[in-house]
Design a protein around this motif. Structure first.
Motif, PDB file in Angstrom:
ATOM      1  N   LYS A 129       1.064  -1.125   0.530  1.00  0.00           N
ATOM      2  CA  LYS A 129       0.268   0.336  -0.039  1.00  0.00           C
ATOM      3  C   LYS A 129       0.369   1.702   0.225  1.00  0.00           C
ATOM      4  O   LYS A 129       0.685   1.887  -0.580  1.00  0.00           O
ATOM      5  CB  LYS A 129      -0.615   0.148   1.207  1.00  0.00           C
ATOM      6  CG  LYS A 129      -2.156   1.117   1.430  1.00  0.00           C
ATOM      7  CD  LYS A 129      -2.414   1.590   2.622  1.00  0.00           C
ATOM      8  CE  LYS A 129      -3.295   2.417   2.211  1.00  0.00           C
ATOM      9  NZ  LYS A 129      -4.080   2.662   4.204  1.00  0.00           N
ATOM     10  N   LEU A 130       1.805   1.911   1.441  1.00  0.00           N
ATOM     11  CA  LEU A 130       2.744   2.463   1.156  1.00  0.00           C
ATOM     12  C   LEU A 130       3.291   2.591  -0.724  1.00  0.00           C
ATOM     13  O   LEU A 130       3.825   3.865  -0.588  1.00  0.00           O
ATOM     14  CB  LEU A 130       3.398   2.128   2.092  1.00  0.00           C
ATOM     15  CG  LEU A 130       4.733   3.491   2.671  1.00  0.00           C
ATOM     16  CD1 LEU A 130       4.128   4.286   2.888  1.00  0.00           C
ATOM     17  CD2 LEU A 130       5.673   3.003   3.508  1.00  0.00           C
ATOM     18  N   ALA A 131       3.595   1.110  -1.089  1.00  0.00           N
ATOM     19  CA  ALA A 131       5.077   1.308  -1.987  1.00  0.00           C
ATOM     20  C   ALA A 131       3.656   1.426  -2.992  1.00  0.00           C
ATOM     21  O   ALA A 131       5.114   2.645  -4.491  1.00  0.00           O
ATOM     22  CB  ALA A 131       4.991  -0.219  -2.595  1.00  0.00           C
ATOM     23  N   VAL A 132       2.343   1.898  -3.257  1.00  0.00           N
ATOM     24  CA  VAL A 132       1.745   2.802  -4.052  1.00  0.00           C
ATOM     25  C   VAL A 132       1.245   3.868  -3.733  1.00  0.00           C
ATOM     26  O   VAL A 132       0.799   4.329  -4.710  1.00  0.00           O
ATOM     27  CB  VAL A 132       0.967   2.047  -5.124  1.00  0.00           C
ATOM     28  CG1 VAL A 132       1.224  -0.002  -5.317  1.00  0.00           C
ATOM     29  CG2 VAL A 132      -0.334   1.299  -3.678  1.00  0.00           C
ATOM     30  N   GLY A 133       1.980   4.838  -2.965  1.00  0.00           N
ATOM     31  CA  GLY A 133       1.786   6.312  -3.201  1.00  0.00           C
ATOM     32  C   GLY A 133       0.587   6.166  -2.493  1.00  0.00           C
ATOM     33  O   GLY A 133      -0.101   7.725  -1.987  1.00  0.00           O
ATOM     34  N   HIS A 134      -0.012   5.075  -1.117  1.00  0.00           N
ATOM     35  CA  HIS A 134      -1.684   5.080  -0.582  1.00  0.00           C
ATOM     36  C   HIS A 134      -1.505   5.411   1.101  1.00  0.00           C
ATOM     37  O   HIS A 134      -2.624   5.373   1.455  1.00  0.00           O
ATOM     38  CB  HIS A 134      -2.567   4.045  -1.062  1.00  0.00           C
ATOM     39  CG  HIS A 134      -2.768   3.958  -2.510  1.00  0.00           C
ATOM     40  ND1 HIS A 134      -3.776   3.388  -3.115  1.00  0.00           N
ATOM     41  CD2 HIS A 134      -2.214   5.320  -3.284  1.00  0.00           C
ATOM     42  CE1 HIS A 134      -3.913   3.400  -4.138  1.00  0.00           C
ATOM     43  NE2 HIS A 134      -3.102   4.780  -4.891  1.00  0.00           N
ATOM     44  N   GLY A 135       0.028   5.776   1.350  1.00  0.00           N
ATOM     45  CA  GLY A 135       0.240   5.832   2.515  1.00  0.00           C
ATOM     46  C   GLY A 135       0.257   4.348   3.414  1.00  0.00           C
ATOM     47  O   GLY A 135       0.119   3.740   2.684  1.00  0.00           O
ATOM     48  N   ASN A 136       1.398   4.377   4.743  1.00  0.00           N
ATOM     49  CA  ASN A 136       1.265   3.003   5.160  1.00  0.00           C
ATOM     50  C   ASN A 136      -0.041   2.505   5.537  1.00  0.00           C
ATOM     51  O   ASN A 136      -0.921   2.827   5.885  1.00  0.00           O
ATOM     52  CB  ASN A 136       1.698   3.797   6.685  1.00  0.00           C
ATOM     53  CG  ASN A 136       2.711   4.475   6.435  1.00  0.00           C
ATOM     54  OD1 ASN A 136       3.424   5.561   6.216  1.00  0.00           O
ATOM     55  ND2 ASN A 136       4.003   3.093   6.236  1.00  0.00           N
ATOM     56  N   SER A 137       0.318   1.214   6.077  1.00  0.00           N
ATOM     57  CA  SER A 137      -0.806   0.236   5.814  1.00  0.00           C
ATOM     58  C   SER A 137      -0.835   0.125   7.251  1.00  0.00           C
ATOM     59  O   SER A 137      -0.552   0.258   8.679  1.00  0.00           O
ATOM     60  CB  SER A 137      -0.320  -1.221   5.715  1.00  0.00           C
ATOM     61  OG  SER A 137      -0.558  -2.039   4.459  1.00  0.00           O
ATOM     62  N   GLU A 138      -2.164   0.548   7.445  1.00  0.00           N
ATOM     63  CA  GLU A 138      -2.484   0.475   9.308  1.00  0.00           C
ATOM     64  C   GLU A 138      -2.745  -0.430  10.412  1.00  0.00           C
ATOM     65  O   GLU A 138      -2.005   0.198  11.458  1.00  0.00           O
ATOM     66  CB  GLU A 138      -3.844   1.077   9.487  1.00  0.00           C
ATOM     67  CG  GLU A 138      -4.475   2.771   8.955  1.00  0.00           C
ATOM     68  CD  GLU A 138      -5.530   3.010   8.668  1.00  0.00           C
ATOM     69  OE1 GLU A 138      -6.496   2.716   9.487  1.00  0.00           O
ATOM     70  OE2 GLU A 138      -5.421   3.435   8.888  1.00  0.00           O
ATOM     71  N   ASN A 139      -3.181  -1.460  10.002  1.00  0.00           N
ATOM     72  CA  ASN A 139      -2.804  -2.621  11.166  1.00  0.00           C
ATOM     73  C   ASN A 139      -2.498  -3.855  10.135  1.00  0.00           C
ATOM     74  O   ASN A 139      -2.918  -4.653   9.534  1.00  0.00           O
ATOM     75  CB  ASN A 139      -4.083  -2.832  11.909  1.00  0.00           C
ATOM     76  CG  ASN A 139      -3.964  -4.104  12.845  1.00  0.00           C
ATOM     77  OD1 ASN A 139      -2.432  -4.420  13.074  1.00  0.00           O
ATOM     78  ND2 ASN A 139      -4.792  -4.505  13.392  1.00  0.00           N
ATOM     79  N   ILE A 140      -1.293  -4.659  10.600  1.00  0.00           N
ATOM     80  CA  ILE A 140      -0.503  -5.095   9.636  1.00  0.00           C
ATOM     81  C   ILE A 140      -0.878  -6.870  10.280  1.00  0.00           C
ATOM     82  O   ILE A 140      -1.019  -7.766   9.534  1.00  0.00           O
ATOM     83  CB  ILE A 140       1.582  -6.045   9.563  1.00  0.00           C
ATOM     84  CG1 ILE A 140       1.903  -5.623  11.012  1.00  0.00           C
ATOM     85  CG2 ILE A 140       1.144  -4.294   8.520  1.00  0.00           C
ATOM     86  CD1 ILE A 140       2.958  -5.905  10.638  1.00  0.00           C
ATOM     87  N   ARG A 141      -1.071  -7.346  11.075  1.00  0.00           N
ATOM     88  CA  ARG A 141      -1.460  -8.245  12.241  1.00  0.00           C
ATOM     89  C   ARG A 141      -2.724  -9.078  11.947  1.00  0.00           C
ATOM     90  O   ARG A 141      -3.604  -8.257  11.410  1.00  0.00           O
ATOM     91  CB  ARG A 141      -1.937  -7.815  13.482  1.00  0.00           C
ATOM     92  CG  ARG A 141      -1.671  -8.905  15.244  1.00  0.00           C
ATOM     93  CD  ARG A 141      -1.417  -8.714  15.875  1.00  0.00           C
ATOM     94  NE  ARG A 141      -1.541 -10.107  16.751  1.00  0.00           N
ATOM     95  CZ  ARG A 141      -1.264 -10.201  17.764  1.00  0.00           C
ATOM     96  NH1 ARG A 141      -0.833  -9.202  19.105  1.00  0.00           N
ATOM     97  NH2 ARG A 141      -1.754 -10.816  18.614  1.00  0.00           N
ATOM     98  N   GLY A 142      -2.859  -9.872  11.240  1.00  0.00           N
ATOM     99  CA  GLY A 142      -3.570 -10.779  10.462  1.00  0.00           C
ATOM    100  C   GLY A 142      -4.205 -10.616   9.409  1.00  0.00           C
ATOM    101  O   GLY A 142      -4.960 -11.365   8.672  1.00  0.00           O
TER     102      GLY A 142
END
Length: 320
Positions: A76-89
């Motif tokens: 998500k961050l790589a395509v310029g849409h901001g950090n992923s908020e919650n990676i767990r699960g």
């Protein structure tokens, strides 16, 4: 997940038929994305990660897996849409690009669809963030965005595009011998220094271009198999054969409109084109590659990207 990818290793019959299968997934932006099933090794739930000092922002960390350390990238961050908020699960698509394994964090993996490469198109101007898109398609009235993963990886882990000095000297010597041969004409001298490069990834095209230009070659850059075949058709319609102007063609396999296997087969079936030497150069991996190269009539196959291996393949053609 295991059912979803149960038959991935049996899907190689699509290769060479201008068809592919895309694994569809979504990020937190809810946009539908696709990745070629051939590149997918497995899908896992995001494991515990170890952060690395000085890491690139896109690299979330490294997971310790049974196959060894696996870098996990925030797509998500790589395509310029901001950090992923919650990676767990969340899900991680484990894929192989350019001889290395990476994990791509995604919000949701959906299903696999079967498409014609002719249904995959270059991204039109003004649609999406073109700096990361390599192609688009459509499924059930939704746009599928296909990401230029090679561009993302190159930004995080740049490839060495410089060939070793001995290889550079060997190419230089071979070019001189070719041009100084008693049989050489001005046209053949020029042709021996020109190559066609076909790849839908701007990063991959430029990698090859820089490597070849360093060795004294001139490159004609084309974006996909259909564009390449039309270019060759126009050449033959002018009364020339591709071998009159070019030493060889270096082509990717995965491309919109027409894939590299289909391009190769059509070139080799055309009496006016079949003499063109073709190197298939791809980030795809798998045991099917060698068989498919032989099936479609390609002259050589190289996994991306190693400047010395590419230069050596060109050297073998010069010395043939």
């Amino acid at each position: 997940m295991s059912k979803l990818l149960h038959s991935v290793n049996q899907r190689t019959q699509l290769a060479g038929e201008n068809r592919l299968e895309l694994l569809l997934f979504r990020l937190e932006d809810k946009q539908l994305y696709g990745i070629n099933v051939f590149k997918v090794k497995k899908i896992i739930t995001c494991p515990a990660l170890t952060e690395m000092p000085g890491r690139h922002p896109i690299a979330l960390g490294v997971a310790n897996t049974m196959d060894g350390p696996l870098p996990i990238l925030d797509l998500k961050l790589a395509v310029g849409h901001g950090n992923s908020e919650n990676i767990r699960g969340k899900s991680v698509i484990v894929a192989e690009y350019n001889r290395k394994m990476q994990g791509f964090l995604v919000d949701k993996v959906e299903h696999i669809i079967n498409l014609e490469w002719s249904d995959i198109h270059p991204p039109p101007k003004g649609v999406g963030n073109e700096h990361y898109l390599t192609a688009i398609s459509k499924h059930q009235d939704e746009i599928i965005e296909i990401i230029d993963v090679e561009k993302i990886i190159a930004e995080i882990m740049p490839f060495n595009e410089q060939m070793d000095e001995p290889m550079s000297q060997a190419l230089d010597t071979a070019l001189k011998e070719k041009s100084e041969s008693p049989e050489a004409t001005e046209e053949s001298k020029q042709a021996s220094k020109q190559v066609i490069v076909v790849d839908d990834s701007v990063v991959a095209r430029n990698q090859i271009k820089r490597c070849m230009e360093t060795a004294g070659f001139t490159c004609t850059l084309l974006k996909n198999g259909l564009e390449a075949y039309q270019f060759l058709e126009n050449l033959t319609m002018s009364g020339k054969k591709p071998t009159d102007d070019f030493l060889l063609m270096i082509s990717d396999i995965e491309m919109p409109e027409m894939d590299g296997y289909t391009l190769t087969r059509r070139v080799k079936e055309n009496p006016d084109m079949q003499g063109l030497y073709i190197i298939l150069h791809t980030s795809l991996s798998g045991v099917f590659n060698k068989a498919m190269v032989e099936k479609v009539g390609a002259d050589d196959f190289l996994p991306k990207f190693d400047a010395n291996e590419l230069a050596n393949a060109v050297l073998e053609r010069l010395n043939a």
